[in-house]
Design a protein around this motif. Structure first.
Motif, PDB file in Angstrom:
ATOM      1  N   GLU A 157       0.822  -1.202   0.000  1.00 42.06           N
ATOM      2  CA  GLU A 157       0.000   0.000   0.000  1.00 42.06           C
ATOM      3  C   GLU A 157       0.864   1.264   0.000  1.00 42.06           C
ATOM      4  O   GLU A 157       1.954   1.290   0.562  1.00 42.06           O
ATOM      5  N   ARG A 158       0.357   2.305  -0.626  1.00 44.61           N
ATOM      6  CA  ARG A 158       0.951   3.644  -0.660  1.00 44.61           C
ATOM      7  C   ARG A 158       2.424   3.632  -1.072  1.00 44.61           C
ATOM      8  O   ARG A 158       3.278   4.219  -0.401  1.00 44.61           O
ATOM      9  N   THR A 179       4.259   7.257  -1.469  1.00 47.38           N
ATOM     10  CA  THR A 179       4.767   7.964  -0.294  1.00 47.38           C
ATOM     11  C   THR A 179       5.831   7.150   0.444  1.00 47.38           C
ATOM     12  O   THR A 179       6.823   7.706   0.925  1.00 47.38           O
ATOM     13  N   ARG A 180       5.663   5.848   0.523  1.00 45.49           N
ATOM     14  CA  ARG A 180       6.649   5.024   1.222  1.00 45.49           C
ATOM     15  C   ARG A 180       8.009   5.034   0.526  1.00 45.49           C
ATOM     16  O   ARG A 180       9.041   4.885   1.186  1.00 45.49           O
ATOM     17  N   PHE A 224       8.081  11.720  -6.063  1.00 46.14           N
ATOM     18  CA  PHE A 224       7.335  10.475  -5.929  1.00 46.14           C
ATOM     19  C   PHE A 224       7.469   9.571  -7.163  1.00 46.14           C
ATOM     20  O   PHE A 224       7.354  10.034  -8.300  1.00 46.14           O
ATOM     21  N   GLY A 249      -1.730   7.184  -8.589  1.00 48.90           N
ATOM     22  CA  GLY A 249      -1.940   5.754  -8.783  1.00 48.90           C
ATOM     23  C   GLY A 249      -1.224   5.183  -9.986  1.00 48.90           C
ATOM     24  O   GLY A 249      -1.382   4.001 -10.298  1.00 48.90           O
TER      25      GLY A 249
END
Length: 241
Positions: free
Chosen positions: A159-160, A163-164, A203, A208
């Motif tokens: 997930e994400r 950002t991670r 990013f 998405g």
């Protein structure tokens, strides 16, 4: 996260080459305004964005690109025949432009570390070779750069991942001497950084969508999403003096 692995760069039409310059045309063939996109693979990676811009603004574009060969006076040392072919390509680009005086605007972008020196004069000296028929030079800031392990992080993040696996902005945005050179000569510039980064991070996954295919090249799918914003930037450019 959508990878859009099957996405391809926007189609273009191969036109008559001049030596190692093999133009690929896009946009309306009957357009009144014509431009060229010049540089290495970092110009080639954004051709899809430029194709969207060309269609939206009703302009004809020609991609004059060669991988590993930024349009600078002195490129970094490479094995032969690659080095000699790059030097020849850069000699032939101005001649192609001379033979196509309808091209009034040239957009340039390239990977800074593919130059032998980071002195802005290395860029400016190459631009001086453009013929007088080129009335406007527009310099794009190079795209932010991921860390070596960013895409592996995206694969494992779950997930994400955007950002991670984000990269600190001050690490991703390496200095771009082309922008400094543009400032010294009063050339127009376009900076798309805000579509990759916020105030502190850049990013790998945006909206998405996987934005990068390696640490420096954007995916065709993400380049396509940049097209409308690039068109807005081009609309805002001052008229040639």
């Amino acid at each position: 996260m959508r990878e859009d692995a099957g996405a391809r760069s926007a189609p273009c039409e191969r036109t008559e080459p001049l030596g190692l310059v093999e133009p690929c045309a896009f946009g309306p063939s009957d357009a009144a305004t014509t431009f060229a996109l010049v540089g290495d693979s970092h110009a080639g990676q954004l051709r899809t964005a430029f194709a969207v811009m060309a269609d939206q603004l009703g302009r004809r574009g020609y991609a004059l690109t060669r991988n590993g060969c930024p349009y600078v006076r002195d490129g970094r040392p490479l094995p032969e025949p690659t080095f000699g072919e790059c030097a020849r390509f850069k000699r032939e680009v101005p001649e192609w432009l001379r033979r196509h005086p309808e091209v009034k605007t040239v957009f340039v972008i390239g990977l800074p570390r593919n130059a032998a020196t980071q002195d802005p004069a290395n860029w400016s000296a190459a631009w001086d070779r453009f013929p007088a028929s080129v009335e406007r030079l527009v310099v794009l800031r190079d795209t932010p750069e991921l860390a070596e392990d960013t895409l592996a992080c995206v694969q494992d993040a779950g997930e994400r991942p955007g950002t991670r696996c984000a990269v600190p902005r001050d690490q991703a945005l390496v200095p771009d001497p082309a922008i400094a050179a543009a400032g010294q000569r009063g050339a127009a510039t376009i900076d798309l950084t805000r579509f990759f980064c916020d105030a502190t991070r850049c990013f790998p996954v945006i909206g998405g969508l996987l934005a990068y295919q390696d640490i420096t090249h954007v995916t065709p799918a993400f380049a396509r999403t940049l097209g409308p914003f690039l068109a807005d930037e081009v609309r805002r450019l001052p008229s040639p003096s």
